[in-house]
Every structure is written in C-alpha cells, then in structure tokens.
Design an enzyme around this catalytic site. Structure first.
Site, PDB file in Angstrom:
ATOM      1  N   GLY A  55       0.835  -1.190   0.000  1.00  0.00           N
ATOM      2  CA  GLY A  55       0.000   0.000   0.000  1.00  0.00           C
ATOM      3  C   GLY A  55       0.872   1.242   0.000  1.00  0.00           C
ATOM      4  O   GLY A  55       2.063   1.176   0.309  1.00  0.00           O
ATOM      5  N   CYS A  82       5.419  -5.911   1.686  1.00  0.00           N
ATOM      6  CA  CYS A  82       5.678  -4.467   1.603  1.00  0.00           C
ATOM      7  C   CYS A  82       4.991  -3.726   2.754  1.00  0.00           C
ATOM      8  O   CYS A  82       5.389  -3.886   3.897  1.00  0.00           O
ATOM      9  CB  CYS A  82       5.264  -3.929   0.233  1.00  0.00           C
ATOM     10  SG  CYS A  82       5.989  -2.313  -0.152  1.00  0.00           S
ATOM     11  N   TYR A  83       3.945  -2.928   2.493  1.00  0.00           N
ATOM     12  CA  TYR A  83       3.231  -2.263   3.582  1.00  0.00           C
ATOM     13  C   TYR A  83       2.724  -3.296   4.588  1.00  0.00           C
ATOM     14  O   TYR A  83       2.744  -3.067   5.804  1.00  0.00           O
ATOM     15  CB  TYR A  83       2.065  -1.444   3.025  1.00  0.00           C
ATOM     16  CG  TYR A  83       1.247  -0.741   4.091  1.00  0.00           C
ATOM     17  CD1 TYR A  83       1.630   0.511   4.571  1.00  0.00           C
ATOM     18  CD2 TYR A  83       0.099  -1.333   4.625  1.00  0.00           C
ATOM     19  CE1 TYR A  83       0.888   1.151   5.560  1.00  0.00           C
ATOM     20  CE2 TYR A  83      -0.645  -0.694   5.610  1.00  0.00           C
ATOM     21  CZ  TYR A  83      -0.251   0.550   6.062  1.00  0.00           C
ATOM     22  OH  TYR A  83      -0.981   1.173   7.050  1.00  0.00           O
ATOM     23  N   HIS A 168       8.258  -7.373  -3.316  1.00  0.00           N
ATOM     24  CA  HIS A 168       7.031  -7.867  -3.953  1.00  0.00           C
ATOM     25  C   HIS A 168       7.298  -9.197  -4.660  1.00  0.00           C
ATOM     26  O   HIS A 168       7.747  -9.219  -5.811  1.00  0.00           O
ATOM     27  CB  HIS A 168       6.510  -6.848  -4.962  1.00  0.00           C
ATOM     28  CG  HIS A 168       5.920  -5.626  -4.334  1.00  0.00           C
ATOM     29  ND1 HIS A 168       4.614  -5.565  -3.901  1.00  0.00           N
ATOM     30  CD2 HIS A 168       6.476  -4.419  -4.033  1.00  0.00           C
ATOM     31  CE1 HIS A 168       4.379  -4.376  -3.372  1.00  0.00           C
ATOM     32  NE2 HIS A 168       5.495  -3.665  -3.444  1.00  0.00           N
ATOM     33  N   GLU A 170       5.171 -11.168  -5.889  1.00  0.00           N
ATOM     34  CA  GLU A 170       4.139 -11.449  -6.891  1.00  0.00           C
ATOM     35  C   GLU A 170       4.501 -10.952  -8.283  1.00  0.00           C
ATOM     36  O   GLU A 170       3.910 -11.402  -9.280  1.00  0.00           O
ATOM     37  CB  GLU A 170       2.800 -10.848  -6.459  1.00  0.00           C
ATOM     38  CG  GLU A 170       2.717  -9.327  -6.482  1.00  0.00           C
ATOM     39  CD  GLU A 170       3.229  -8.656  -5.222  1.00  0.00           C
ATOM     40  OE1 GLU A 170       2.914  -7.475  -5.015  1.00  0.00           O
ATOM     41  OE2 GLU A 170       3.963  -9.309  -4.438  1.00  0.00           O
ATOM     42  N   SER A 222     -21.176 -11.332 -26.470  1.00  0.00           N
ATOM     43  CA  SER A 222     -20.477 -10.297 -27.236  1.00  0.00           C
ATOM     44  C   SER A 222     -19.515 -10.893 -28.256  1.00  0.00           C
ATOM     45  O   SER A 222     -19.088 -10.227 -29.188  1.00  0.00           O
ATOM     46  CB  SER A 222     -19.688  -9.389 -26.288  1.00  0.00           C
ATOM     47  OG  SER A 222     -18.612 -10.110 -25.705  1.00  0.00           O
ATOM     48  N   GLY A 223     -19.153 -12.164 -28.059  1.00  0.00           N
ATOM     49  CA  GLY A 223     -18.109 -12.765 -28.881  1.00  0.00           C
ATOM     50  C   GLY A 223     -16.754 -12.639 -28.231  1.00  0.00           C
ATOM     51  O   GLY A 223     -15.755 -13.136 -28.741  1.00  0.00           O
ATOM     52  N   GLY A 224     -16.686 -11.965 -27.060  1.00  0.00           N
ATOM     53  CA  GLY A 224     -15.452 -11.863 -26.303  1.00  0.00           C
ATOM     54  C   GLY A 224     -15.197 -13.133 -25.507  1.00  0.00           C
ATOM     55  O   GLY A 224     -16.038 -14.036 -25.450  1.00  0.00           O
ATOM     56  N   VAL A 225     -14.048 -13.190 -24.875  1.00  0.00           N
ATOM     57  CA  VAL A 225     -13.634 -14.390 -24.149  1.00  0.00           C
ATOM     58  C   VAL A 225     -14.603 -14.727 -23.021  1.00  0.00           C
ATOM     59  O   VAL A 225     -15.068 -15.861 -22.890  1.00  0.00           O
ATOM     60  CB  VAL A 225     -12.216 -14.213 -23.572  1.00  0.00           C
ATOM     61  CG1 VAL A 225     -11.792 -15.474 -22.818  1.00  0.00           C
ATOM     62  CG2 VAL A 225     -11.217 -13.886 -24.672  1.00  0.00           C
ATOM     63  N   ASP A 226     -14.927 -13.731 -22.199  1.00  0.00           N
ATOM     64  CA  ASP A 226     -15.697 -14.000 -20.986  1.00  0.00           C
ATOM     65  C   ASP A 226     -17.110 -14.499 -21.295  1.00  0.00           C
ATOM     66  O   ASP A 226     -17.549 -15.521 -20.757  1.00  0.00           O
ATOM     67  CB  ASP A 226     -15.762 -12.744 -20.117  1.00  0.00           C
ATOM     68  CG  ASP A 226     -14.381 -12.220 -19.756  1.00  0.00           C
ATOM     69  OD1 ASP A 226     -13.432 -13.028 -19.742  1.00  0.00           O
ATOM     70  OD2 ASP A 226     -14.242 -11.016 -19.502  1.00  0.00           O
ATOM     71  N   SER A 227     -17.828 -13.769 -22.139  1.00  0.00           N
ATOM     72  CA  SER A 227     -19.205 -14.187 -22.432  1.00  0.00           C
ATOM     73  C   SER A 227     -19.223 -15.510 -23.196  1.00  0.00           C
ATOM     74  O   SER A 227     -20.140 -16.333 -23.023  1.00  0.00           O
ATOM     75  CB  SER A 227     -19.949 -13.106 -23.219  1.00  0.00           C
ATOM     76  OG  SER A 227     -19.385 -12.916 -24.503  1.00  0.00           O
ATOM     77  N   SER A 228     -18.196 -15.759 -24.022  1.00  0.00           N
ATOM     78  CA  SER A 228     -18.136 -17.015 -24.779  1.00  0.00           C
ATOM     79  C   SER A 228     -17.948 -18.217 -23.864  1.00  0.00           C
ATOM     80  O   SER A 228     -18.585 -19.256 -24.018  1.00  0.00           O
ATOM     81  CB  SER A 228     -17.004 -16.960 -25.812  1.00  0.00           C
ATOM     82  OG  SER A 228     -17.235 -15.937 -26.757  1.00  0.00           O
ATOM     83  N   LYS A 372      -8.922 -13.677 -15.650  1.00  0.00           N
ATOM     84  CA  LYS A 372      -8.945 -13.864 -17.101  1.00  0.00           C
ATOM     85  C   LYS A 372      -8.145 -15.087 -17.552  1.00  0.00           C
ATOM     86  O   LYS A 372      -8.602 -15.845 -18.415  1.00  0.00           O
ATOM     87  CB  LYS A 372      -8.395 -12.610 -17.797  1.00  0.00           C
ATOM     88  CG  LYS A 372      -8.362 -12.691 -19.319  1.00  0.00           C
ATOM     89  CD  LYS A 372      -9.752 -12.582 -19.923  1.00  0.00           C
ATOM     90  CE  LYS A 372     -10.190 -11.135 -19.974  1.00  0.00           C
ATOM     91  NZ  LYS A 372     -11.491 -10.949 -20.644  1.00  0.00           N
TER      92      LYS A 372
END
Length: 516
Positions: A55, A82-83, A168, A170, A222-228, A372
């Site tokens: 943070g 970190c923080y 960090h 990550e 939509s044809g995008g990754v998520d909705s597909s 994602k």
C-alpha cells in the site's frame, strides 16, 4: 466440496489482483477482501492462510489503514508484503521508520535461511518499492533476508506462522517470487493444492443445473472471451434452456460476426439469436466526430437493441453475464467495503444494469470467481476455438474507437480489410504470441500518393502493436522491419483507398493503447 481458501487482505496496493492470481497459479483458491473486513467475518470464512498486500501509506501515520492485533491471534498463517510487512511489525510491537535511502526496482537480497527461502539461492533479485523500513523487529521474530540498504528485507516467527517480506514476490521482476509464495502456501499454511480447472468445470456445471432447474437462461453474447466461456459452461449445464443474444452492430472486425455465430451454433447445444443492426447504428452516428459522443451513442443504441430483443425472448427465467472476478472487484462488489482505501474504481461494462421493466428470477455469473487467465483455461477445456479463447482485448464500441472522425460504412470496410491484412501477416510471421494487442487504426487523415502514373489522395492507415503484463503500462512492440515491410506492401496493394502506412511507436504512458 468447498476449496481451501487463502484471503488477500487489501491495504490499497496496486498489485492486489496480481497476488491473488499468483496464489491461484500455485493451485490455491484465493479471494481479495478489504482490510476493513471484521475479524468475526474472517473467522467465519475459515481461511487456511492470509496475505497482507502492499500500500502507499506509512504505518506510523494514524490515518493509514491499520488492523486489529486480534488477527494475529487467530492461529492462521499470515504473510505480509511491503506495507503488509511493515504493518505486521508495527502492530506487534516493532518499529518502522523512514528510510535514509529508499529502494525502488530490482534489488539484490541475501537470505540466510527460513521457510520462505527454501530452494531459493542465497543471493537473488527482488522487486522493491518502499520509502519506510522495519528498523526493529517485534519480540520472537528473526531476520531471514537483507539488502545493502534494508536490514529487514524478510523476517518470520514460525512458532506463530507469521512471516513477511519487504519486497514484492508477486511481480515477475522478483526472480524466485513464485517459489517464495509457494513455500508460504504449502510449507507454512499447509495447503494441498485443490484449485483445479477440471474440478471447477464439473462443480460449476452441477451447481448451474441445480440453480436453474427447468427455467430458461438468457445470456448477452459479445463474442469476447468471458461471455463465450460463460455460454460454453451454461450450454453444458442446461443445453436448449439457454438462449444467447448476439448484437452485431456492424463495428466488429472482418467476418467476426459470422465466426461467432458459426462457432456457437455448431459447437454448443443452445438457441442462438443474432441481431444485425448496422444500419441503425450508422444512422445514429451520422455526422458525429467527438469520441465521447460516439461512445455514448454506441453504448445507448446497443443497450436499447439488446433489451428490446430480451423483451421478445421473455424474462421468466434467469439472466446470465460473463462477469469475472476483476469486474466484481473493480465495481466495488468483490468484498464488503470496496478494497483497500478505495471503494469503487469504475463501473464495469460486464456489470449490466437492467431496465426497470425487466424482472428476471435472478442473475447468474458462472465465471464470477475467475481471473482472465483462468477463464481462458476453462474455455480451452470446453473446446472453444483457440482464436476465440485467446481473442485480444476488443473495445466495447468496437471499430468505432479505431475510426477517427465520422464513422461511415465505407470507412468501416477499409478498416476491416486493413486490420485483417495486418493480423494475417502477424500470424504468419510467428511473433503473434509475443504481442499482447495489435490492430489497425483509420485516422481522419488523407495523404498524397502515387500509384502507377496516377496521383492519389487517399487514406492513411496506422498500425499499433504493444507488449505489456497488465495494460496499466505498455511498450510499443519491436516488430521486425521485414514484417513491417510486408504489412505496408499488402495494405497499399490489397486494400482499396489506402496509400500510406505508419507505425505507432508510442508507449503507455504517455499514450494509451487505443487511439480514442
């Protein structure tokens, strides 16, 4: 059966989602919660491990995010980053001071043992970003790593299963960061690694069948990754009870509407409804040149077309969305009080507000717990084509923000053809996997050219390609000259009304990835 849980408590760090993703990559289910989450709620969630994020604040500032000492008495292993590292030390009686010399970027540290550094070389490189440091440890803690300017780069108390790192782990810049996180999760917390995508699909399909029963489900595709991928999961669960509504506003890439329709009508058992409404959109956009006004018109028209079609289908069942976990976090719905010291970053396009006259039995978000990269893994396991699963980010207004100035049917055709040529050459060149996003832009610019013995005055095409880890920053891609030469040659020879090609070599910042 519920997965073992790791909680990331967010104190306003920019890498909160990245930490959670790295944890999941280790086979551990992870959720992000606000540091304001009550201790009783944390106890109820029964996590196997907890991670404190970084943070921007100083722990000795009374207005900074703090946490009750009680959390360290729950018997749950905790890693401070970190923080979070400084907060652990400060809360338990240690001392945190401002650095004489701040550390930013890649720094070499020397580790001298400790559980976190199992299988990590004595000297290794980590990513630092701090102006404060732990100058005195709480009782019972031992320093396990230091750098030239930071005497407490890592410390731990294994009797209480508490450990911390000033850097960090990550981020990819920390050489052995993933190993350090793995050591915390498996050797300190005792996770078994039960977060597996095959199990997710099987469990999610079973839950969807139970939740939906014999009701219908409508999904905006939509044809995008998520909705597909959401459509793929729902189809596997309830088949013909699912209706996907696909609005083709005429601003998609070349042949993309047909590709989406062919994919979902052939691959899955569902009802597919395609709404072709290019003329309606072009009429609404006629004469409009302001980018924000174009976006607003496209969004409004899409909203009206979509919900009119939904009304035709009926609303006696469920409404499904391709919402993923970052959407919920960014919209302030991923935890009880926003996250960190920020309540809502933005209202996300996947968090759809329904018209007042539409009342479904409920909203279903089958991907609501996934990042994602996890969504893509599910898509591959469902058999969705690679080109769709790995589809690049595509703006909601489509080519509307890649055509500068007024949007016309002729301009759409020129850009679709140019973009198709550019994507084809990148695919053939073998460098596609090195690029995170690449596309063509049609600026509102015409230039003088010569073709044969004739003078031309026609369109300029700009091509854009970037490399990035997170899209918060991006660098322009160093595409080989011979590839650029082939792209330019094909664009000027094969695409009508194009006589000049330029390559955008602007990084983000100062530019953005998209032009509008």
């Amino acid at each position: 059966m519920a997965n073992q849980l790791c909680i990331v408590l967010d104190f306003g760090g920019q890498y909160n989602q990245l930490i959670a993703r790295r944890v999941r990559e280790c086979g551990v289910y992870c959720e992000i919660k606000s540091y304001t989450t009550p201790i009783d709620k944390i106890r109820e969630l029964n996590p196997t491990g907890i991670i404190f994020t970084g943070g921007p604040n100083s722990v000795y500032d009374e207005t900074s995010p703090h946490i009750s000492k009680e959390i360290f008495e729950l018997g749950i292993p905790i890693l401070g980053i970190c923080y979070g590292c400084q907060l652990m030390a400060y809360t338990l009686g240690g001392k945190v001071e401002s650095c004489e010399k701040s550390e930013y970027g890649k720094i070499d540290i020397n580790q001298n043992g400790g559980v976190l550094f199992k299988d990590v070389p004595e000297t290794n490189t980590v990513w630092m970003s701090h102006t404060d440091f732990v100058s005195q440890l709480p009782e019972g803690f031992t320093v396990t790593a230091h750098s030239e300017d930071c005497p407490c780069a890592a410390f731990e108390n294994m009797d209480k299963k508490l450990c911390a790192v000033q850097f960090h782990p990550e981020v990819t810049h920390s050489e052995y960061g993933k190993q350090i996180l793995h050591n915390f999760l498996y050797d300190v917390c005792g996770f078994t690694g039960d977060w597996v995508m095959d199990d997710f699909i099987e469990n999610t399909v079973a839950k969807l069948r139970e939740q939906i029963g014999d009701k219908k489900v409508i999904l905006g595709l939509s044809g995008g990754v998520d909705s597909s991928v959401a459509a793929g999961l729902l189809s596997r669960a309830v088949g013909k009870q699912l209706t996907c509504v696909f609005v083709d506003q005429g601003l998609m890439r070349k042949d993309e509407g047909d590709f989406v329709e062919n994919t979902f009508t052939k691959l899955f058992d569902m009802n597919f409804v395609r709404v072709n409404c290019k003329e309606q959109f072009l009429k609404a956009l006629k004469g409009v040149t302001d980018p924000e006004q174009k976006r607003k018109i496209i969004g409004t028209e899409f909203y009206n077309v979509f919900w009119d079609k939904i009304r035709e289908q009926g609303t006696d069942g469920f409404f499904a969305q391709g919402t993923i976990y970052p959407d919920r976090i960014e919209s302030g719905k991923g935890n009880e009080a926003g996250h960190g010291s920020t309540a809502v970053i933005k209202t996300h396009h996947n968090m759809v507000k329904m018209p007042d006259d539409i009342n479904f039995a409920g909203v279903i978000e089958p991907l609501g717990d996934l990042f994602k990269d996890e969504v893509r893994k599910v898509g591959e396991k469902l058999g969705i084509p690679h080109d769709l699963v790995w589809r690049q980010p595509f703006p909601g207004p489509g080519l509307g923000v890649r055509i500068l100035g007024e949007i016309t049917e002729d301009k759409i055709k020129v850009l679709q053809e140019a973009d198709a040529v550019f994507r084809d050459e990148i695919r053939k060149s073998g460098i596609e996997d090195q690029l995170r996003q690449f596309f063509a832009v049609l600026p509102d610019v015409r230039t003088v050219g010569v073709m044969g013995d004739h003078r031309t005055y026609d369109h300029l095409i700009a091509i854009r390609a970037v490399t990035t880890d997170d899209f918060m920053t991006a660098d322009w891609a160093r595409i080989p000259y011979d590839v650029l030469a082939r792209v330019s040659n094909r664009l000027t020879n094969e695409v009508e009304h194009v006589n000049r090609v330029v390559y955008d070599i602007t990084s983000k910042p100062p530019g953005t990835v998209e032009w509008e």
